[in-house]
Design a protein around this motif. Sequence first.
Motif, PDB file in Angstrom:
ATOM      1  N   THR A 125       0.832  -1.209   0.000  1.00 31.68           N
ATOM      2  CA  THR A 125       0.000   0.000   0.000  1.00 31.68           C
ATOM      3  C   THR A 125       0.862   1.253   0.000  1.00 31.68           C
ATOM      4  O   THR A 125       0.586   2.212  -0.739  1.00 31.68           O
ATOM      5  CB  THR A 125      -0.933  -0.007   1.222  1.00 31.68           C
ATOM      6  OG1 THR A 125      -1.717  -1.205   1.202  1.00 31.68           O
ATOM      7  CG2 THR A 125      -1.843   1.196   1.228  1.00 31.68           C
ATOM      8  N   TYR A 129       1.112   4.161  -2.923  1.00 32.50           N
ATOM      9  CA  TYR A 129       1.000   5.591  -2.651  1.00 32.50           C
ATOM     10  C   TYR A 129       2.194   6.354  -3.226  1.00 32.50           C
ATOM     11  O   TYR A 129       2.020   7.392  -3.865  1.00 32.50           O
ATOM     12  CB  TYR A 129       0.887   5.831  -1.145  1.00 32.50           C
ATOM     13  CG  TYR A 129       0.932   7.297  -0.778  1.00 32.50           C
ATOM     14  CD1 TYR A 129      -0.157   8.124  -1.013  1.00 32.50           C
ATOM     15  CD2 TYR A 129       2.080   7.859  -0.232  1.00 32.50           C
ATOM     16  CE1 TYR A 129      -0.113   9.463  -0.697  1.00 32.50           C
ATOM     17  CE2 TYR A 129       2.144   9.199   0.087  1.00 32.50           C
ATOM     18  CZ  TYR A 129       1.045  10.000  -0.151  1.00 32.50           C
ATOM     19  OH  TYR A 129       1.100  11.333   0.156  1.00 32.50           O
ATOM     20  N   LYS A 133       1.986   9.014  -6.288  1.00 28.07           N
ATOM     21  CA  LYS A 133       2.399  10.381  -5.963  1.00 28.07           C
ATOM     22  C   LYS A 133       3.393  10.905  -7.002  1.00 28.07           C
ATOM     23  O   LYS A 133       3.381  12.088  -7.331  1.00 28.07           O
ATOM     24  CB  LYS A 133       3.020  10.406  -4.568  1.00 28.07           C
ATOM     25  CG  LYS A 133       3.247  11.799  -4.028  1.00 28.07           C
ATOM     26  CD  LYS A 133       3.688  11.717  -2.586  1.00 28.07           C
ATOM     27  CE  LYS A 133       5.147  12.092  -2.536  1.00 28.07           C
ATOM     28  NZ  LYS A 133       5.684  12.167  -1.186  1.00 28.07           N
TER      29      LYS A 133
END
Length: 153
Positions: A125, A129, A133
Motif C-alpha cells: 500500500t 502511494y 504520488k
Amino acid sequence: MSEDQNITTTMDVDTAFLKSKRGILKLAEMVTLFVAFVCFATASRSEHIAATFIELLITSFLLLLYLLKLNKKFTLFFWPLVDAFNSVFAAVYFLVLSFIALRTYAFTGTLVGGIIGFLSAGLLTVDTYTIFKNITFNKPRNETQNQVSQDMT
C-alpha cells in the motif's frame, strides 16, 4: 566483421535505486513476501504458497527491471503504472489472504504467515502511494520536475 566482434555490451546497474526510498521499499516487500512464503510452506497451505510465490516473482522481476534500467529500454509499457497496478491488486489480495489465513489457521506457520502477509500488504500500500504520488498525468514536464525537486528537499 572483426569490428562487430570487438563491440562489447555492458549492463548498467542502478545502485542509486537500491538506496532510494522505492528501492528500500521493494527490498522490504521481497523480504516479507519470502518470509510469508516460508511460513506458509512449513504449514503446507498450497493456496497460500502459490499466491505468495507468484507475488515474490513479480516483485523480483520489477526490482530487476528498475535495477538494471530495463524500464528505459523496454518502453512498450509505462512501467510505473504496471508497478502501481500490481501493488494495488497484491495489497488487496494479501489483505484477503491474510484474513483467511488468520481465521482458519491450524498451524503456527499459517498464523505467522498471515501476520507477515498483513505487513506485506501494508508495504504494498505504501508502495502504491509513492508510485501514484510520483506519476503525473497531463502535466507539463517542467511543472513535474519542479514538484519532484521540491519534494526531495
